[in-house]
Design a protein around this motif. Structure first.
Motif, mmCIF file in Angstrom:
data_model
loop_
_atom_site.group_PDB
_atom_site.id
_atom_site.type_symbol
_atom_site.label_atom_id
_atom_site.label_comp_id
_atom_site.label_asym_id
_atom_site.label_seq_id
_atom_site.Cartn_x
_atom_site.Cartn_y
_atom_site.Cartn_z
ATOM 1 N N UNK A 149 0.750 -1.069 -0.084
ATOM 2 C CA UNK A 149 0.008 -0.011 0.020
ATOM 3 C C UNK A 149 0.804 1.220 0.272
ATOM 4 N N UNK A 150 2.089 1.223 0.720
ATOM 5 C CA UNK A 150 3.007 2.368 0.718
ATOM 6 C C UNK A 150 3.548 2.455 -0.694
ATOM 7 N N UNK A 151 3.808 1.449 -1.486
ATOM 8 C CA UNK A 151 4.371 1.521 -2.810
ATOM 9 C C UNK A 151 3.734 1.739 -3.978
ATOM 10 N N UNK A 152 2.128 1.635 -3.824
ATOM 11 C CA UNK A 152 1.406 1.679 -4.971
ATOM 12 C C UNK A 152 0.271 2.579 -4.678
ATOM 13 N N UNK A 153 -0.997 2.483 -5.443
ATOM 14 C CA UNK A 153 -2.129 3.558 -5.199
ATOM 15 C C UNK A 153 -3.355 2.819 -4.827
ATOM 16 N N UNK A 154 -4.033 3.394 -3.626
ATOM 17 C CA UNK A 154 -5.050 3.148 -3.564
ATOM 18 C C UNK A 154 -6.264 3.475 -4.222
ATOM 19 N N UNK A 155 -7.050 2.830 -4.997
ATOM 20 C CA UNK A 155 -8.125 3.490 -6.108
ATOM 21 C C UNK A 155 -9.132 4.156 -5.328
ATOM 22 N N UNK A 156 -9.393 5.341 -5.288
ATOM 23 C CA UNK A 156 -10.458 5.868 -4.819
ATOM 24 C C UNK A 156 -11.581 6.360 -5.604
ATOM 25 N N UNK A 157 -11.275 6.778 -6.989
ATOM 26 C CA UNK A 157 -12.244 7.002 -7.913
ATOM 27 C C UNK A 157 -12.187 6.540 -9.095
ATOM 28 N N UNK A 202 -6.763 7.735 -8.792
ATOM 29 C CA UNK A 202 -7.684 7.821 -9.760
ATOM 30 C C UNK A 202 -7.346 6.757 -10.805
ATOM 31 N N UNK A 203 -8.676 6.211 -11.456
ATOM 32 C CA UNK A 203 -8.118 5.443 -12.624
ATOM 33 C C UNK A 203 -9.232 5.960 -13.617
ATOM 34 N N UNK A 204 -8.469 5.834 -14.788
ATOM 35 C CA UNK A 204 -9.371 6.365 -16.082
ATOM 36 C C UNK A 204 -9.431 5.337 -17.118
ATOM 37 N N UNK A 205 -10.664 5.246 -17.460
ATOM 38 C CA UNK A 205 -10.989 4.306 -18.500
ATOM 39 C C UNK A 205 -11.559 5.087 -19.616
ATOM 40 N N UNK A 206 -11.064 5.043 -20.851
ATOM 41 C CA UNK A 206 -11.315 5.756 -22.149
ATOM 42 C C UNK A 206 -11.620 4.706 -23.032
ATOM 43 N N UNK A 207 -12.860 4.749 -24.112
ATOM 44 C CA UNK A 207 -13.448 3.937 -24.936
ATOM 45 C C UNK A 207 -13.413 4.622 -26.191
ATOM 46 N N UNK A 208 -13.103 3.993 -27.120
ATOM 47 C CA UNK A 208 -13.201 4.398 -28.741
ATOM 48 C C UNK A 208 -13.853 3.304 -29.357
ATOM 49 N N UNK A 209 -13.880 3.247 -30.691
ATOM 50 C CA UNK A 209 -14.258 2.470 -31.636
ATOM 51 C C UNK A 209 -13.370 1.279 -31.465
ATOM 52 N N UNK A 255 -5.813 -1.922 -5.048
ATOM 53 C CA UNK A 255 -4.610 -1.121 -5.240
ATOM 54 C C UNK A 255 -3.829 -1.359 -6.597
ATOM 55 N N UNK A 256 -3.254 -0.378 -7.139
ATOM 56 C CA UNK A 256 -2.612 -0.605 -8.350
ATOM 57 C C UNK A 256 -1.182 -0.262 -8.063
ATOM 58 N N UNK A 257 -0.331 -1.261 -8.763
ATOM 59 C CA UNK A 257 1.233 -1.070 -8.376
ATOM 60 C C UNK A 257 1.920 -1.663 -9.631
#
Length: 389
Positions: free
Chosen positions: A69-77, A198-205, A104-106
């Motif tokens: 947890x100290x080395x990665x990111x805790x996803x909040x949104x 934050x995690x961003x998800x983008x969608x295209x064709x 957790x993203x790492x």
């Protein structure tokens, strides 16, 4: 208590192999890891660790999750966007409130480093490419490309989707390409593009891009596109040119991010899985993680189910009096659950490419029920063994 096995050889020093070694050595088993690479290099992309995987890691080695947890990111949104950068919606991650652990993203490389730090250096053997093995009633002899051989009571194939151990043990042909190509990398953090946690998800064709922080000033981009051909680029520079070409019409910060990425950092690869097996263990050899149940990343469960495997295999070797009983119970505890998640992940992979849309109440409830079953996995509890529906 007499140990079921004294000496174990683990093929593959990815997170699964390392976690398994930690779990077995805690029990006094001489577990050693054999890795084909000559060194641990800063490779890989962002990995999502969910509550079920984090609980298993904590059960294997209390305190390790706090380090992660100290080395990665805790996803909040999570933010959903279009190709042009228009925000469709943003929502808070429900993980911690619902399951007591976050997502957790790492960085994969950082995860590997942390797990390796819990093992004595002499336990991890680099430049050991497995090329075969022979087993009898008493032991397994594993052969390596460097001419060395290793004798053990148990051989564990934790060597990924293209597992050599599986090929010899099962011989069930090549992984199945699911029609989606992937490019991914880790780069220095760009705070103008992605907020912390934050995690961003983008969608295209027929294409998607994920942006996620992976801690310690780094972020990961993952780009995927539906393509009929799984042929890889011939050079690193060609792979970079290809992903830039495939995503040329996306918002400028995304294309700029890819353009600024060192080609050596970009991983290009087809997304593959395999059909579920009915048996993983034969004699003194068994499989674990992607070698046993490779799945698409759509449900984010590759690493997490691998840590479940590591925990359960350790428990079976500790609690059952002989190796065959231990491995039979390991198969029984793991195969049904991972087969369900493999099948679900394959179906969900296609849904990722569909336009953002509201799902009806029944489908939403079914998804929530499935995720509850998946994330509620608790070590040392009979709940972990219950079947989906």
């Amino acid at each position: 208590m007499k140990k079921t096995v004294e000496k174990v050889a683990i093929i593959g020093a990815g997170p699964g192999g390392l976690a398994t070694a930690i779990a077995l050595r805690k029990q006094g088993i001489d577990a050693r890891v054999y890795e084909r690479a000559g060194e641990f290099r800063p490779v890989g992309a962002g990995v999502g660790l969910h509550p079920n995987g984090l609980r298993c890691l904590d059960a294997i080695k209390p305190g390790i999750v706090d380090i992660l947890k100290c080395s990665g990111c805790k996803v909040e949104k999570v933010t959903l966007k279009t190709v042009t950068g228009e925000t469709i919606m943003t929502y808070e991650s429900p993980m911690f409130k619902k399951y007591g652990q976050p997502t957790l993203t790492i960085w994969w490389y950082r995860l590997q480093q942390i797990l390796a730090s819990y093992l004595p250096s002499e336990v991890i053997h680099l430049n050991y490419r497995c090329i075969g093995f022979e087993q009898n009633e008493n032991s397994v002899i594993t052969n390596f490309e460097n001419g060395k051989t290793v004798e053990s009571d148990l051989l564990i194939g934790a060597d990924g989707v293209n597992s050599t151990v599986r090929e010899i043990l099962i011989g069930d042909s090549q992984p199945r390409y699911v029609g989606s190509m992937s490019w991914r990398a880790v780069v220095n953090y760009k705070d103008d593009l992605l907020q912390q946690n934050e995690v961003i998800l983008m969608k295209g064709e027929e294409s998607i891009v994920f942006l996620l922080g992976v801690g310690e000033g780094n972020m990961s981009w993952l780009a995927r596109k539906l393509l009929p051909d799984s042929t890889l680029s011939s050079t690193l520079a060609e792979a970079k040119s290809r992903v830039l070409r495939e995503f040329a019409n996306w918002m400028e910060p995304v294309t700029e991010l890819i353009a600024q990425t060192d080609p050596k950092r970009i991983l290009e690869g087809p997304i593959c899985d395999r059909l579920p097996l009915n048996q993983w263990s034969y004699g003194r050899v068994t499989l674990l993680g992607d070698a046993a149940h490779p799945m698409t990343p759509a449900a984010g469960q590759g690493a997490n189910t691998t840590f479940e495997d590591a925990y359960e295999l350790g428990e079976c070797l500790y609690n059952f009096p002989d190796l065959q009983t231990a491995l039979t119970n390991y198969d029984n505890r793991r195969i049904q659950r991972t087969a369900i998640i493999q099948t679900h992940s394959a179906a969900r992979e296609k849904l990722y490419y569909q336009p953002f849309q509201q799902t009806n109440q029944q489908l939403q409830q079914e998804r929530e029920n499935f995720e509850n079953w998946m994330y509620d996995y608790v070590p040392n509890s009979e709940l972990r063994l219950r079947s989906w529906q």
